[in-house]
Design an enzyme around this catalytic site. Structure first.
Site, PDB file in Angstrom:
ATOM      1  N   ASP A   1     -69.508  -7.311  60.075  1.00  0.00           N
ATOM      2  CA  ASP A   1     -69.676  -7.635  61.491  1.00  0.00           C
ATOM      3  C   ASP A   1     -71.144  -7.788  61.858  1.00  0.00           C
ATOM      4  O   ASP A   1     -71.744  -6.941  62.515  1.00  0.00           O
ATOM      5  CB  ASP A   1     -69.011  -6.575  62.377  1.00  0.00           C
TER       6      ASP A   1
ATOM      7  N   ASP B   1     -68.265   2.351  65.284  1.00  0.00           N
ATOM      8  CA  ASP B   1     -67.192   1.375  65.086  1.00  0.00           C
ATOM      9  C   ASP B   1     -67.627   0.249  64.157  1.00  0.00           C
ATOM     10  O   ASP B   1     -66.818  -0.624  63.827  1.00  0.00           O
ATOM     11  CB  ASP B   1     -66.718   0.801  66.421  1.00  0.00           C
TER      12      ASP B   1
ATOM     13  N   ARG C   1     -63.150 -13.229  57.725  1.00  0.00           N
ATOM     14  CA  ARG C   1     -63.924 -12.531  56.693  1.00  0.00           C
ATOM     15  C   ARG C   1     -62.983 -11.827  55.734  1.00  0.00           C
ATOM     16  O   ARG C   1     -61.852 -11.443  56.090  1.00  0.00           O
ATOM     17  CB  ARG C   1     -64.900 -11.528  57.321  1.00  0.00           C
TER      18      ARG C   1
ATOM     19  N   ARG D   1     -61.832  -9.329  70.041  1.00  0.00           N
ATOM     20  CA  ARG D   1     -61.867 -10.773  69.761  1.00  0.00           C
ATOM     21  C   ARG D   1     -61.555 -11.064  68.301  1.00  0.00           C
ATOM     22  O   ARG D   1     -62.018 -12.050  67.735  1.00  0.00           O
ATOM     23  CB  ARG D   1     -63.215 -11.375  70.141  1.00  0.00           C
TER      24      ARG D   1
END
Length: 485
Positions: free
Chosen positions: A269, A259, A183, A96
């Site tokens: 994240d 990840d 970001r 996404r």
């Protein structure tokens, strides 16, 4: 596009696309029903020459994702694998989000990424809709802002655009509002990027990736006889520093999968993150972390385990003894980094290893003794500057607590420590009775007026206060120190 929109600080340098189709897939952003600008980080934008964009141009680039001049012609969904709660998942990748642009940072010349979250479906979306809730975007802005203020290496929330879709989610009231977040970070090359190549035994591509990372992010390693081992040693040190800053900040990432860690050592994240309300090693951030795998006190174990997985991938191209030596340096690197992080949180200059260690140990014992009474962040706020702040601490709301034996021991250890950049203590931030905290109840309270009546004023006011704290903490730092966001 008017040329005046871009300052001389705008220096595009799209490097990642040169790795080719084995590392990412070209994608397009979703065509959103609306683009409503909710947040733009002009301080961050100034570092990459984008602060002069009008709101309309900003929305073209960060709502509709029109390519930036001389930058990446199309977004790239990055390919990677990863261990999720210690279970290997070969079906990951940017599901996404995508890498949108790469630019040089003014003053430091570091390469920075602009990447997205909630920008639409990609080949790696699986059954997901590729979207982000507006609340999720707000939470990431808050997390990144607070972490930066506390000196944690972190991505920065660059832009939040509301997109006009109604999303269904199982973990918050639905339908809920949608958004796309951009970001700014030093790198998005994950441990899982290497894991994917190792999974397919693509040694030539691992070597290609090692060379790319060294030449792009760590050029001082270019002449190393074993680039893979040198890269691991550098990533171990960067990860130890990041971890130490999380622990000193009382931050729980929540989902420390492979990840979600990058080779350059930034936190990014933010999903089910939390800041500790009080000292509690068993405190977890994710409601689904039933075993406490990623609890606050187990974060060192989690980071080291992830580094082991990266090292295993690099054994395909590097000397195993050298890689093992680099990996075994983690414990000492973390120990030294934690000592430095705690001194930084207390605003003190080092007095040498022995005195520093005694003080840090006394601080952790005091936090433990405070139990349910002492909140994490106010402890560091009260004693910022050491003895120079004693009168302030003993006149504050926790004065009685600081008279018990464990705190008397801690106060004794402070003797002889001098404030680092003592001019900071005169800042208005330290004249307040309480610090800027960010525990979950306040996050929910900031979201409520947005959800109920589209009132963003409390959020913006909170961000202003966090920025004031960041400015106070960074007062007197060199430009190199400030660059380590």
């Amino acid at each position: 596009m008017a040329a005046m929109s871009f300052s001389p600080a705008y220096r595009p340098d799209p490097r990642f696309q040169g790795l080719g189709r084995d590392f990412a897939d070209p994608v397009e952003a979703a065509d959103f029903p609306q683009t409503i600008l909710r947040f733009r980080n002009d301080r961050a934008a100034a570092t990459v020459g984008l602060d002069g964009l009008s709101d309309a141009d900003w929305l073209r680039h960060f709502g509709r994702f029109e390519p930036l001049p001389d930058n990446m012609p199309t977004p790239l969904a990055m390919r990677y694998h990863g261990h999720q709660f210690r279970v290997y998942n070969p079906d990951l990748g940017d599901g996404r989000g995508f890498l949108f642009a790469q630019l040089r940072e003014a003053g430091t010349d570091r390469l920075l990424d602009l990447a997205t979250k909630g920008s639409g479906q990609t080949p790696w979306s699986r059954s997901g809709d590729g979207r982000l809730t507006l609340k999720g975007g707000v939470r990431e802005i808050l997390a990144a802002s607070q972490l930066e203020a506390l000196g944690v290496p972190t991505s920065r929330a660059f832009s939040l655009v509301e997109t006009g879709e109604a999303l269904t989610r199982g973990d918050e009231p639905s339908p809920t509002r949608s958004a796309v977040l951009t970001r700014l970070s030093h790198s998005h090359i994950r441990f899982g990027t290497f894991q994917r190549l190792a999974y397919f035994d693509q040694r030539d591509l691992i070597l290609q990736l090692v060379d790319h990372v060294v030449e792009t992010y760590f050029p001082h390693l270019a002449d190393a006889p074993d680039r893979a081992a040198a890269l691991l040693e550098t990533t171990v040190a960067a990860s130890a520093r990041l971890l130490s800053r999380w622990m000193a900040a009382g931050f729980v990432h929540g989902v420390l999968n492979t990840d979600n860690m990058v080779v350059t050592g930034e936190s990014f994240d933010y999903g089910p993150w939390r800041f500790l309300p009080r000292n509690d090693p068993n405190f977890t951030a994710a409601y689904f972390d039933h075993s406490g795998l990623y609890s606050f006190g187990r974060q060192p174990e989690a980071v080291f385990w992830n580094l082991q997985q990266l090292a295993a991938c690099l054994t395909l191209v590097g000397d195993q003894a050298s890689l093992l030596a680099a990996l075994n340096g983690f414990s000492e690197a973390y120990r030294l980094a934690l000592r430095g992080a705690m001194l930084d949180r207390l605003g003190l200059r080092s007095r040498g290893a022995d005195a520093d260690v005694e003080l840090v140990n006394a601080a952790f014992r005091a936090l433990a003794e405070g139990g349910e009474t002492l909140r994490w962040e106010p402890f560091f706020f009260d004693w910022f500057g050491g003895e120079a702040s004693e009168a302030r601490a003993l006149a504050g709301p926790r004065a009685r607590l600081y008279e018990i034996e464990t705190f008397l021991t801690f106060r004794g250890r402070l003797a002889g420590f001098e404030p680092d950049r003592p001019e900071r203590l005169a800042d208005p931030v330290f004249q307040r009775p309480e610090p800027e905290e960010l525990i979950i109840d306040e996050v929910e309270a900031l979201w409520a007026p947005i959800a109920e009546r589209d009132d963003w004023a409390p959020l913006y006011a909170k961000l202003d206060r966090i920025e004031a704290a960041r400015t106070a903490y960074q007062l007197g730092r060199t430009s190199d120190e400030k660059a380590a966001f």
